[in-house]
Design a protein around this motif. Structure first.
Motif, PDB file in Angstrom:
ATOM      1  N   ASP A 192       0.826  -1.198   0.000  1.00 49.92           N
ATOM      2  CA  ASP A 192       0.000   0.000   0.000  1.00 49.92           C
ATOM      3  C   ASP A 192       0.861   1.249   0.000  1.00 49.92           C
ATOM      4  N   GLY A 193       0.225   2.423   0.177  1.00 48.73           N
ATOM      5  CA  GLY A 193       0.955   3.676   0.127  1.00 48.73           C
ATOM      6  C   GLY A 193       1.978   3.856   1.222  1.00 48.73           C
ATOM      7  N   LEU A 194       1.839   3.113   2.327  1.00 48.01           N
ATOM      8  CA  LEU A 194       2.826   3.135   3.401  1.00 48.01           C
ATOM      9  C   LEU A 194       3.876   2.044   3.226  1.00 48.01           C
ATOM     10  N   ARG A 195       3.829   1.388   2.073  1.00 46.66           N
ATOM     11  CA  ARG A 195       4.750   0.291   1.732  1.00 46.66           C
ATOM     12  C   ARG A 195       4.614  -0.876   2.698  1.00 46.66           C
ATOM     13  N   ARG A 196       3.396  -1.100   3.144  1.00 45.48           N
ATOM     14  CA  ARG A 196       3.102  -2.275   3.949  1.00 45.48           C
ATOM     15  C   ARG A 196       2.596  -3.369   3.019  1.00 45.48           C
ATOM     16  N   ARG A 197       3.168  -4.532   3.141  1.00 44.17           N
ATOM     17  CA  ARG A 197       2.739  -5.638   2.288  1.00 44.17           C
ATOM     18  C   ARG A 197       1.325  -6.047   2.655  1.00 44.17           C
ATOM     19  N   GLN A 198       0.441  -6.080   1.665  1.00 38.71           N
ATOM     20  CA  GLN A 198      -0.952  -6.422   1.882  1.00 38.71           C
ATOM     21  C   GLN A 198      -1.185  -7.897   1.541  1.00 38.71           C
ATOM     22  N   SER A 199      -1.921  -8.563   2.399  1.00 35.87           N
ATOM     23  CA  SER A 199      -2.230  -9.968   2.160  1.00 35.87           C
ATOM     24  C   SER A 199      -3.318 -10.080   1.100  1.00 35.87           C
ATOM     25  N   CYS A 200      -3.299 -11.174   0.383  1.00 37.58           N
ATOM     26  CA  CYS A 200      -4.276 -11.415  -0.674  1.00 37.58           C
ATOM     27  C   CYS A 200      -5.490 -12.127  -0.074  1.00 37.58           C
ATOM     28  N   GLN A 201      -6.668 -11.627  -0.400  1.00 32.60           N
ATOM     29  CA  GLN A 201      -7.888 -12.276   0.056  1.00 32.60           C
ATOM     30  C   GLN A 201      -8.055 -13.633  -0.617  1.00 32.60           C
ATOM     31  N   TYR A 202      -7.750 -13.690  -1.894  1.00 27.57           N
ATOM     32  CA  TYR A 202      -7.676 -14.956  -2.612  1.00 27.57           C
ATOM     33  C   TYR A 202      -6.893 -14.743  -3.895  1.00 27.57           C
ATOM     34  N   GLY A 203      -6.490 -15.826  -4.516  1.00 27.50           N
ATOM     35  CA  GLY A 203      -5.648 -15.764  -5.707  1.00 27.50           C
ATOM     36  C   GLY A 203      -4.332 -16.478  -5.477  1.00 27.50           C
ATOM     37  N   ALA A 204      -3.744 -16.979  -6.566  1.00 28.06           N
ATOM     38  CA  ALA A 204      -2.459 -17.683  -6.498  1.00 28.06           C
ATOM     39  C   ALA A 204      -1.342 -16.658  -6.569  1.00 28.06           C
ATOM     40  N   GLN A 205      -0.904 -16.220  -5.404  1.00 26.86           N
ATOM     41  CA  GLN A 205       0.132 -15.199  -5.332  1.00 26.86           C
ATOM     42  C   GLN A 205       1.496 -15.739  -5.725  1.00 26.86           C
ATOM     43  N   THR A 206       1.759 -16.997  -5.463  1.00 28.37           N
ATOM     44  CA  THR A 206       3.018 -17.650  -5.797  1.00 28.37           C
ATOM     45  C   THR A 206       2.716 -18.873  -6.650  1.00 28.37           C
TER      46      THR A 206
ATOM     47  N   TRP B 116     -10.984   4.681   6.102  1.00 27.13           N
ATOM     48  CA  TRP B 116     -10.310   5.066   7.341  1.00 27.13           C
ATOM     49  C   TRP B 116     -10.043   3.809   8.139  1.00 27.13           C
ATOM     50  N   SER B 117      -8.982   3.847   8.945  1.00 29.71           N
ATOM     51  CA  SER B 117      -8.636   2.683   9.751  1.00 29.71           C
ATOM     52  C   SER B 117      -7.857   3.141  10.966  1.00 29.71           C
ATOM     53  N   GLU B 118      -7.801   2.277  11.959  1.00 28.61           N
ATOM     54  CA  GLU B 118      -7.004   2.563  13.149  1.00 28.61           C
ATOM     55  C   GLU B 118      -5.514   2.577  12.791  1.00 28.61           C
ATOM     56  N   PRO B 119      -4.707   3.393  13.474  1.00 27.20           N
ATOM     57  CA  PRO B 119      -3.275   3.452  13.152  1.00 27.20           C
ATOM     58  C   PRO B 119      -2.559   2.116  13.296  1.00 27.20           C
ATOM     59  N   TRP B 120      -3.028   1.277  14.213  1.00 28.79           N
ATOM     60  CA  TRP B 120      -2.329   0.012  14.440  1.00 28.79           C
ATOM     61  C   TRP B 120      -2.767  -1.073  13.466  1.00 28.79           C
ATOM     62  N   ALA B 121      -3.831  -0.829  12.714  1.00 25.88           N
ATOM     63  CA  ALA B 121      -4.351  -1.852  11.815  1.00 25.88           C
ATOM     64  C   ALA B 121      -3.578  -1.865  10.505  1.00 25.88           C
ATOM     65  N   ASN B 122      -3.683  -2.976   9.796  1.00 24.84           N
ATOM     66  CA  ASN B 122      -3.001  -3.140   8.511  1.00 24.84           C
ATOM     67  C   ASN B 122      -4.015  -3.156   7.366  1.00 24.84           C
ATOM     68  N   ASP B 123      -5.115  -2.426   7.539  1.00 26.49           N
ATOM     69  CA  ASP B 123      -6.162  -2.411   6.524  1.00 26.49           C
ATOM     70  C   ASP B 123      -5.709  -1.617   5.302  1.00 26.49           C
ATOM     71  N   PRO B 124      -6.141  -2.034   4.101  1.00 25.59           N
ATOM     72  CA  PRO B 124      -5.829  -1.245   2.904  1.00 25.59           C
ATOM     73  C   PRO B 124      -6.507   0.118   2.966  1.00 25.59           C
ATOM     74  N   LEU B 125      -5.785   1.174   2.616  1.00 29.49           N
ATOM     75  CA  LEU B 125      -6.281   2.543   2.680  1.00 29.49           C
ATOM     76  C   LEU B 125      -6.180   3.196   1.308  1.00 29.49           C
ATOM     77  N   PRO B 126      -6.967   4.235   1.030  1.00 37.24           N
ATOM     78  CA  PRO B 126      -6.916   4.890  -0.280  1.00 37.24           C
ATOM     79  C   PRO B 126      -5.532   5.461  -0.568  1.00 37.24           C
ATOM     80  N   GLY B 127      -5.099   5.314  -1.797  1.00 39.77           N
ATOM     81  CA  GLY B 127      -3.803   5.848  -2.192  1.00 39.77           C
ATOM     82  C   GLY B 127      -3.152   5.021  -3.280  1.00 39.77           C
ATOM     83  N   THR B 128      -1.842   5.148  -3.376  1.00 37.16           N
ATOM     84  CA  THR B 128      -1.060   4.439  -4.379  1.00 37.16           C
ATOM     85  C   THR B 128      -0.697   3.037  -3.875  1.00 37.16           C
TER      86      THR B 128
END
Length: 271
Positions: free
Chosen positions: A102-116, A138-150
């Protein structure tokens, strides 16, 4: 009878409004424009090639290279990233991996799909996919939820024979999304989408340069169609309005049914 007609007309009008709002929020199929599709990929987060949703980006590289692209995702969207790698005619077994940040360069987990995916020896292509969770406004600061952005896409081989490193490959990446709607809406929104340069722009407006002028930062040039909504509009507004109108009509109908025929007669009985 008149109350029934009023209720039916109100429900029909509000239903049409809800349908038109849902149609406007959903992306039109076939809206991709590959006329100016990128033909190269970046080698890091800073040099990631910008692509729009619906575009098909291609790149030529060597086995072992890190390939980076970036795309915008707004609140209420569920991004779908897919990549296809065309392998050399002769090669050993290889494992390719698709990562999304995400925009904070946090790796986002895939809900489904063959990532590898692992390509067998001599296979012509290998395909990977990653469907993210729904982007939240919007999300809590400690959460890793996807947020709007790049969002950043990284494609690379994670397991290959040393003899295969450096062999030419060609990659193709396509990004799409699905509008989830009000079911994913939350209370609150970000002040700014998480795009490159947004923090620098905020600092620049407060600190003037040495010559006294305020320098503006260059933000990312990609954004969703219609701009960043940051979750201010969802179809929940339509359903809330429908509920309010129905409650008002129910109150009017209840009053009409229980008010009686008017004042009782003042003529005494038997007069």
């Amino acid at each position: 009878m008149r109350i029934t007609q009023v209720l039916s007309g109100a429900l029909l009008a509000l239903g049409l409004a809800a349908g038109s709002a849902a149609a406007d929020s959903s992306p039109s199929p076939g809206a991709s424009d590959d006329g100016g599709a990128p033909t190269r990929a970046g080698t890091s987060f800073r040099t990631a090639t910008e692509i729009e949703q619906g575009q098909r980006a291609t790149a030529s590289a060597s086995t072992g290279d890190y390939l980076y692209w970036s795309f915008p995702a707004d609140a209420g969207q569920r991004p779908d990233v897919r990549a296809t790698v065309k392998l050399p005619d002769t090669h050993g077994a290889q494992t390719w991996q698709l990562d999304v940040y995400d925009g904070l360069r946090r790796r986002q987990s895939c809900q489904y799909g063959a990532q590898t995916r692992t390509a067998a020896e001599g296979a012509a292509t290998v395909e990977t996919a990653c469907v993210l969770r729904t982007v939240r406004a919007w999300s809590e600061p400690w959460a890793n939820d996807p947020l709007p952005g790049t969002y950043y896409v990284r494609l690379t081989v994670v397991n290959a024979a040393p003899a295969d490193l450096g062999l030419p490959v060609s990659a193709e990446v396509r990004v799409g999304s699905k509008e989830i709607g009000g079911s994913a809406a939350v209370d609150g929104s970000l002040a700014q989408p998480l795009v490159p340069g947004v923090s620098v722009a905020s600092d620049a407006t407060a600190d003037p340069g040495e010559d006294g002028s305020v320098k503006s930062a260059v933000l990312s040039s990609i954004e969703p169609d219609g701009g960043w909504s940051s979750g201010w509009w969802t179809d929940r507004w339509v359903w809330t309005g429908m509920g309010g109108v129905l409650a008002a009509l129910a109150g009017i109908g209840g009053y009409a049914l229980t008010r009686g025929t008017g004042r009782p007669s003042r003529v005494p009985p038997g007069a």
